[in-house]
Design a protein around this motif. Structure first.
Motif, PDB file in Angstrom:
ATOM      1  N   SER A  79       0.850  -1.189   0.000  1.00  0.00           N
ATOM      2  CA  SER A  79       0.000   0.000   0.000  1.00  0.00           C
ATOM      3  C   SER A  79       0.885   1.238   0.000  1.00  0.00           C
ATOM      4  CB  SER A  79      -0.902   0.000   1.240  1.00  0.00           C
ATOM      5  OG  SER A  79      -0.114  -0.034   2.413  1.00  0.00           O
ATOM      6  N   CYS A  80       0.442   2.267  -0.712  1.00  0.00           N
ATOM      7  CA  CYS A  80       1.218   3.491  -0.843  1.00  0.00           C
ATOM      8  C   CYS A  80       0.478   4.609  -0.118  1.00  0.00           C
ATOM      9  CB  CYS A  80       1.403   3.831  -2.320  1.00  0.00           C
ATOM     10  SG  CYS A  80       2.682   5.051  -2.629  1.00  0.00           S
ATOM     11  N   LEU A  81       1.208   5.386   0.690  1.00  0.00           N
ATOM     12  CA  LEU A  81       0.587   6.458   1.454  1.00  0.00           C
ATOM     13  C   LEU A  81       0.448   7.736   0.634  1.00  0.00           C
ATOM     14  CD1 LEU A  81       2.382   5.948   4.895  1.00  0.00           C
ATOM     15  CD2 LEU A  81       0.118   5.134   4.189  1.00  0.00           C
ATOM     16  N   TRP A  82       0.974   7.729  -0.571  1.00  0.00           N
ATOM     17  CA  TRP A  82       0.881   8.895  -1.451  1.00  0.00           C
ATOM     18  C   TRP A  82       0.717   8.408  -2.885  1.00  0.00           C
ATOM     19  CZ3 TRP A  82       4.608   9.765  -5.284  1.00  0.00           C
ATOM     20  CH2 TRP A  82       5.699   8.892  -5.250  1.00  0.00           C
ATOM     21  N   LYS A  83       0.317   9.294  -3.762  1.00  0.00           N
ATOM     22  CA  LYS A  83       0.184   8.897  -5.164  1.00  0.00           C
ATOM     23  C   LYS A  83       0.453  10.089  -6.076  1.00  0.00           C
ATOM     24  CE  LYS A  83      -4.840   9.612  -5.287  1.00  0.00           C
ATOM     25  NZ  LYS A  83      -6.138   8.991  -5.589  1.00  0.00           N
ATOM     26  N   LEU A  84       0.886   9.769  -7.286  1.00  0.00           N
ATOM     27  CA  LEU A  84       1.134  10.789  -8.288  1.00  0.00           C
ATOM     28  C   LEU A  84      -0.173  11.375  -8.792  1.00  0.00           C
ATOM     29  CD1 LEU A  84       3.939   9.222 -10.538  1.00  0.00           C
ATOM     30  CD2 LEU A  84       4.187  11.073  -8.884  1.00  0.00           C
ATOM     31  N   GLY A  85      -0.113  12.656  -9.124  1.00  0.00           N
ATOM     32  CA  GLY A  85      -1.269  13.309  -9.731  1.00  0.00           C
ATOM     33  C   GLY A  85      -0.983  13.648 -11.182  1.00  0.00           C
ATOM     34  N   ARG A  86      -1.457  14.799 -11.610  1.00  0.00           N
ATOM     35  CA  ARG A  86      -1.320  15.184 -13.016  1.00  0.00           C
ATOM     36  C   ARG A  86       0.050  15.805 -13.285  1.00  0.00           C
ATOM     37  NH1 ARG A  86      -2.421  20.607 -14.459  1.00  0.00           N
ATOM     38  NH2 ARG A  86      -2.643  21.985 -12.661  1.00  0.00           N
ATOM     39  N   CYS A 205      16.232   8.444 -12.073  1.00  0.00           N
ATOM     40  CA  CYS A 205      14.954   8.549 -12.803  1.00  0.00           C
ATOM     41  C   CYS A 205      15.175   8.444 -14.309  1.00  0.00           C
ATOM     42  CB  CYS A 205      14.252   9.865 -12.468  1.00  0.00           C
ATOM     43  SG  CYS A 205      13.884  10.074 -10.714  1.00  0.00           S
ATOM     44  N   HIS A 206      16.099   7.563 -14.690  1.00  0.00           N
ATOM     45  CA  HIS A 206      16.363   7.273 -16.108  1.00  0.00           C
ATOM     46  C   HIS A 206      16.730   8.516 -16.907  1.00  0.00           C
ATOM     47  CE1 HIS A 206      14.938   3.174 -15.455  1.00  0.00           C
ATOM     48  NE2 HIS A 206      13.927   3.705 -14.788  1.00  0.00           N
ATOM     49  N   GLY A 207      17.571   9.361 -16.304  1.00  0.00           N
ATOM     50  CA  GLY A 207      18.093  10.514 -17.022  1.00  0.00           C
ATOM     51  C   GLY A 207      17.209  11.740 -17.032  1.00  0.00           C
ATOM     52  N   VAL A 208      16.082  11.702 -16.312  1.00  0.00           N
ATOM     53  CA  VAL A 208      15.148  12.840 -16.287  1.00  0.00           C
ATOM     54  C   VAL A 208      15.139  13.457 -14.890  1.00  0.00           C
ATOM     55  CG1 VAL A 208      12.759  13.583 -16.593  1.00  0.00           C
ATOM     56  CG2 VAL A 208      13.713  11.796 -18.070  1.00  0.00           C
ATOM     57  N   LEU A 209      15.347  14.779 -14.832  1.00  0.00           N
ATOM     58  CA  LEU A 209      15.187  15.496 -13.570  1.00  0.00           C
ATOM     59  C   LEU A 209      13.692  15.645 -13.295  1.00  0.00           C
ATOM     60  CD1 LEU A 209      16.429  17.096 -11.199  1.00  0.00           C
ATOM     61  CD2 LEU A 209      16.365  19.135 -12.671  1.00  0.00           C
ATOM     62  N   VAL A 210      13.240  15.066 -12.185  1.00  0.00           N
ATOM     63  CA  VAL A 210      11.814  15.050 -11.861  1.00  0.00           C
ATOM     64  C   VAL A 210      11.552  15.951 -10.663  1.00  0.00           C
ATOM     65  CG1 VAL A 210       9.841  13.640 -11.159  1.00  0.00           C
ATOM     66  CG2 VAL A 210      11.509  12.726 -12.792  1.00  0.00           C
ATOM     67  N   GLU A 211      10.627  16.871 -10.827  1.00  0.00           N
ATOM     68  CA  GLU A 211      10.171  17.722  -9.723  1.00  0.00           C
ATOM     69  C   GLU A 211       8.823  17.207  -9.244  1.00  0.00           C
ATOM     70  OE1 GLU A 211       9.095  22.443  -8.783  1.00  0.00           O
ATOM     71  OE2 GLU A 211       9.276  21.733 -10.849  1.00  0.00           O
ATOM     72  N   LEU A 212       8.683  17.054  -7.946  1.00  0.00           N
ATOM     73  CA  LEU A 212       7.397  16.709  -7.345  1.00  0.00           C
ATOM     74  C   LEU A 212       6.871  17.928  -6.611  1.00  0.00           C
ATOM     75  CD1 LEU A 212       8.095  13.131  -5.920  1.00  0.00           C
ATOM     76  CD2 LEU A 212       7.199  13.759  -8.172  1.00  0.00           C
ATOM     77  N   GLU A 213       5.615  18.268  -6.863  1.00  0.00           N
ATOM     78  CA  GLU A 213       5.002  19.438  -6.246  1.00  0.00           C
ATOM     79  C   GLU A 213       3.760  19.033  -5.468  1.00  0.00           C
ATOM     80  OE1 GLU A 213       4.509  23.350  -8.400  1.00  0.00           O
ATOM     81  OE2 GLU A 213       2.403  22.812  -8.227  1.00  0.00           O
ATOM     82  N   GLN A 214       3.626  19.577  -4.271  1.00  0.00           N
ATOM     83  CA  GLN A 214       2.427  19.321  -3.467  1.00  0.00           C
ATOM     84  C   GLN A 214       1.185  19.845  -4.196  1.00  0.00           C
ATOM     85  OE1 GLN A 214       2.062  17.764  -0.290  1.00  0.00           O
ATOM     86  NE2 GLN A 214      -0.081  17.923  -0.931  1.00  0.00           N
ATOM     87  N   ALA A 215       0.208  18.984  -4.378  1.00  0.00           N
ATOM     88  CA  ALA A 215      -1.014  19.379  -5.110  1.00  0.00           C
ATOM     89  C   ALA A 215      -1.841  20.339  -4.271  1.00  0.00           C
ATOM     90  CB  ALA A 215      -1.824  18.137  -5.456  1.00  0.00           C
TER      91      ALA A 215
END
Length: 215
Positions: A79-86, A205-215
């Motif tokens: 189980s995951c306590l968070w999930k990706l959005g758009r 992340c397979h060569g991609v800089l990924v930013e995560l932002e609080q929705a």
């Protein structure tokens, strides 16, 4: 009781009383044959029903086993306590911010924001609205800007990072650290939208800089 005309031909030599007895016997025999045929049909249907019931009872443990296996399989899914959005935006580093703004606004006809300075991140930002997502134009701010080093390697600019929303950025940080995904800051920083953001190391992340932002 109605006489059967066909019987009078076979037993015409009998007197009336005897004929009636024979006719009654034959009619009773016909009724018995009819009853036996009905009984045979019903018994055949009943037998088939018993066979079907027996097969269902035999199959029941298999169904139960499959159900138990499915339940066990679902319990093994973490189980995951968070999930990706758009997808919030795609960021593009540009060597000339004014020219880039003019391209998207005057040539392509997009809605383009004003320039916003983010000293904490070492960038100037401009957002281009695309309806389903946004482009973020990035230009260096200050000598230690990460965009400056990016443009040294990519003179004409290019895609710098993607930004994806998450519903719980703190939970995301905790789990990603457990999964050995490197985060480029100890704590979230406030991004261009006034919300907490973190960056994940591109090598994880397979060569991609990924930013995560609080929705």
């Amino acid at each position: 009781m109605v006489k059967d005309p066909s019987l009078s031909k076979d037993f015409s030599y009998l007197d009336n009383a005897a004929f009636l007895q024979v006719e009654k016997y034959l009619l009773l025999q016909q009724e018995l044959d009819h009853a036996l045929r009905n009984y045979s049909t019903k018994w055949s249907y009943f037998s088939r029903s018993l066979g079907l019931l027996s097969r269902l009872q035999t199959s029941a443990p298999t169904v139960q086993t499959l159900s138990s296996s499915s339940k066990s399989f679902s319990q093994n899914i973490p189980s995951c306590l968070w999930k990706l959005g758009r997808l919030n935006h795609v960021a593009i580093a540009v060597p000339d911010l004014e020219k880039a703004q003019s391209l998207y606004k005057d040539v392509l006809g997009a809605q383009v924001s004003e320039t916003v300075a983010l000293p904490e991140h070492g960038v100037y930002t401009v957002f281009v609205e695309l309806g389903n997502t946004k482009l973020e134009l990035l230009h260096p701010l200050g000598e230690k800007s990460p965009i400056a080093s990016f443009l040294q390697k990519n003179k004409t600019g290019g895609m710098h990072h993607i930004c994806i929303e998450v519903d719980d950025i703190k939970a995301a940080m905790t789990e990603l650290k457990e999964k050995k995904i490197r985060i480029l800051s100890e704590e979230p920083k406030i991004g261009a939208h006034g919300k907490p953001v973190i960056f994940l190391h591109p090598k994880d992340c397979h060569g991609v800089l990924v930013e995560l932002e609080q929705a």
